[in-house]
Design an enzyme around this catalytic site. Structure first.
Site, short mmCIF file in Angstrom:
data_model
loop_
_atom_site.label_atom_id
_atom_site.label_comp_id
_atom_site.label_asym_id
_atom_site.label_seq_id
_atom_site.Cartn_x
_atom_site.Cartn_y
_atom_site.Cartn_z
N ASP A 124 0.71 -1.18 0.30
CA ASP A 124 -0.17 0.31 0.16
C ASP A 124 1.15 1.12 0.03
O ASP A 124 1.68 0.86 0.27
CB ASP A 124 -0.78 -0.21 1.33
N ASP A 126 0.09 5.04 1.28
CA ASP A 126 -0.27 6.22 2.33
C ASP A 126 -0.19 5.23 3.64
O ASP A 126 -1.10 4.30 3.85
CB ASP A 126 -1.16 6.78 2.28
N ASP A 327 -2.28 -0.19 5.94
CA ASP A 327 -2.42 0.35 7.41
C ASP A 327 -3.86 0.31 7.33
O ASP A 327 -4.30 0.46 8.00
CB ASP A 327 -1.76 1.49 7.31
O1 LIG Z 1 -4.24 3.04 -0.46
P1 LIG Z 1 -3.41 4.36 0.36
O2 LIG Z 1 -2.25 4.68 -0.87
O3 LIG Z 1 -3.27 3.98 1.65
O4 LIG Z 1 -4.22 5.79 0.02
C1 LIG Z 1 -5.69 5.64 1.17
C2 LIG Z 1 -5.56 7.32 1.01
O5 LIG Z 1 -4.49 8.08 1.20
C3 LIG Z 1 -4.55 9.23 1.11
O6 LIG Z 1 -4.86 9.80 2.37
C4 LIG Z 1 -4.31 9.47 3.89
O7 LIG Z 1 -2.90 10.25 3.84
C5 LIG Z 1 -3.21 11.18 3.44
C6 LIG Z 1 -1.65 12.27 3.39
O8 LIG Z 1 -0.69 10.98 4.58
C7 LIG Z 1 -3.48 12.04 4.68
O9 LIG Z 1 -3.47 13.71 4.70
C8 LIG Z 1 -5.43 11.47 4.76
O10 LIG Z 1 -5.94 12.30 5.78
C9 LIG Z 1 -5.42 10.00 4.71
O11 LIG Z 1 -6.34 9.76 4.25
C10 LIG Z 1 -4.97 9.18 -0.32
O12 LIG Z 1 -5.09 11.86 0.05
C11 LIG Z 1 -5.98 9.88 -0.32
O13 LIG Z 1 -6.95 9.74 -1.64
C12 LIG Z 1 -5.61 7.88 -0.12
O14 LIG Z 1 -7.43 7.58 -0.86
#
Ligand SMILES: O=P(O)(O)OC[C@H]1O[C@H](O[C@H]2O[C@H](CO)[C@@H](O)[C@H](O)[C@H]2O)[C@H](O)[C@@H](O)[C@@H]1O
Length: 387
Positions: A124, A126, A327
């Site tokens: 993954d 983020d 995560d």
């Molecule tokens: O599947 P992933 O790669 O884990 O993506 C899931 C979402 O991640 C991002 O949002 C998350 O991380 C951001 C940066 O650290 C944070 O600001 C936010 O609050 C989190 O939800 C991304 O911006 C989303 O579009 C993804 O869906």
């Protein structure tokens, strides 16, 4: 995997002519502007008609979900409110580790199981490769992490599976040694494999920026016009909420409320909820302080893992050990596929206890990096005790 199953929409016409960062013309992607009839998913959660009290109840359950979407933060708040010492949190984590042992401390066990077998790695983005930060546009991974991912991808087939758009996650990671699946697996740039591409109307052959032949798989391609429309509406309806941010993830839309004052979270939820009443073919899920709007199709990160294993010629092989590190709630679909198929391991990245379908855990991205380096050392024969 049966790529002709009813679960996957069949797509037809060509999309408008635009060129993506990966060098793939979207005109070569199949999609139907009018949209085909889709089965209603049991996952659909938005009430379609205003029913007064029922709407309020459903919306407030979303508010509860929004409040609980950052377990670490909630835990800290709870600890402060109840005056718990941090050692209480530590001991809760230690107890939790008995159920989800650290993949680092358990590396010998993982290595023994993988000995003589082929590991396929799914990561993954983020919260796994990059730490969670306030501004989603600044979720950069460190150079050290990039180097670790590059090395591991040179030794094992590796794919990144993210909720972000493929272009965005590719821009963040910037490596060509691996495969990418964006939009929670609804936009896959995978390896060319005859049996997959020839069989499936949603799968087309293309080339990436480096001129490498790839297979594009976009099971929700026909939703693009709808997603673009809902994106505009969501931007419009949240523009007066300070801190709210709407992110275009191509086949999904993220509505972030991390930087919104908590007293306004309900407004964010209510506005998104209201917009979605007009879109019965879209559904709402939530992640870490984010509401995610996505098409109602039977496709998720778990299905993407299955698809990629098939594309890599690694499915139904007893000597393959898939490892998925993530995560988020959306990663649970992938953990479930590995657990139920009794193959490989899900590794949950979490710094606070939570229930999961994963087998092992890692505390944070720095431990993920350590794990990747350990895999590399083991494969290269530098971990003498495990070879
Ligand atoms: O599947 P992933 O790669 O884990 O993506 C899931 C979402 O991640 C991002 O949002 C998350 O991380 C951001 C940066 O650290 C944070 O600001 C936010 O609050 C989190 O939800 C991304 O911006 C989303 O579009 C993804 O869906």
């Amino acid at each position: 995997m049966d790529l002709k199953s009813n679960h996957t929409p069949i797509l037809t016409d060509a999309a408008p002519m635009t060129k993506s960062r990966l060098g793939v013309h979207s005109s070569r992607l199949p999609y139907s502007p009018t949209g085909a009839a889709f089965p209603t998913s049991p996952l659909l959660t938005i009430p379609r008609k205003k029913t007064g009290i029922l709407d309020d109840v459903r919306c407030s359950s979303w508010l509860d979900a929004m409040k609980s979407s950052s377990p670490t933060a909630m835990k800290i708040t709870k600890d402060i409110n109840h005056g718990f010492a941090s050692s209480d949190a530590d001991s809760a984590y230690s107890t939790w580790l008995l159920k989800y042992p650290s993949a680092l401390s358990s590396f010998e066990q993982i290595a023994n199981h993988a000995k003589g077998k082929r590991i396929a790695l799914f990561l993954d983005y983020d919260g796994t490769l990059s730490p969670i930060v306030d501004n989603p546009d600044c979720a950069f991974m460190s150079e050290n992490m990039r180097a670790a991912v590059k090395k591991v991808a040179e030794l094992f087939p590796t794919a990144i599976i993210s909720g972000r758009s493929c272009d965005k996650v590719h821009e963040f990671v910037g490596l060509t040694e691996l495969y990418y699946a964006g939009s929670h697996g609804m936009d896959i740039i995978g390896p060319v494999r005859q049996s997959v591409s020839d069989d499936h109307p949603n799968c087309i052959r293309s080339t990436d920026n480096q001129g490498k032949e790839v297979n594009l798989f976009q099971p929700a391609a026909e939703f693009l016009p709808m997603i673009d429309k809902v994106l505009d509406s969501l931007i419009e309806c949240t523009k007066d909420i300070k801190g709210a941010k709407v992110e275009n993830n191509k086949f999904c839309v993220s509505v972030h409320y991390r930087n919104v004052e908590e007293k306004n979270w309900k407004t964010v939820g209510q506005r998104v909820f209201d917009i979605l009443k007009d879109y019965p073919r879209l559904r709402l899920t939530h992640g870490r302080k984010v509401l995610e709007v996505r098409p109602v199709i039977d496709w998720d990160k778990g299905k993407a893992v299955t698809f990629l294993l098939e594309s890599l010629g690694l499915s139904n092989c007893d000597d393959v050990v898939p490892i998925y590190v993530g995560d988020d709630r959306t990663d649970e679909d992938a953990f479930k596929v590995l657990r139920e198929g009794n193959k490989g391991y899900g590794i949950l990245v979490a710094s606070a206890p939570k229930e999961s379908k994963a087998v092992y855990s890692l505390r944070d991205p720095s431990e993920v990096m350590e794990f990747l380096k350990t895999l590399v050392a083991w494969k290269s024969g530098h971990l003498n005790s495990f070879v």
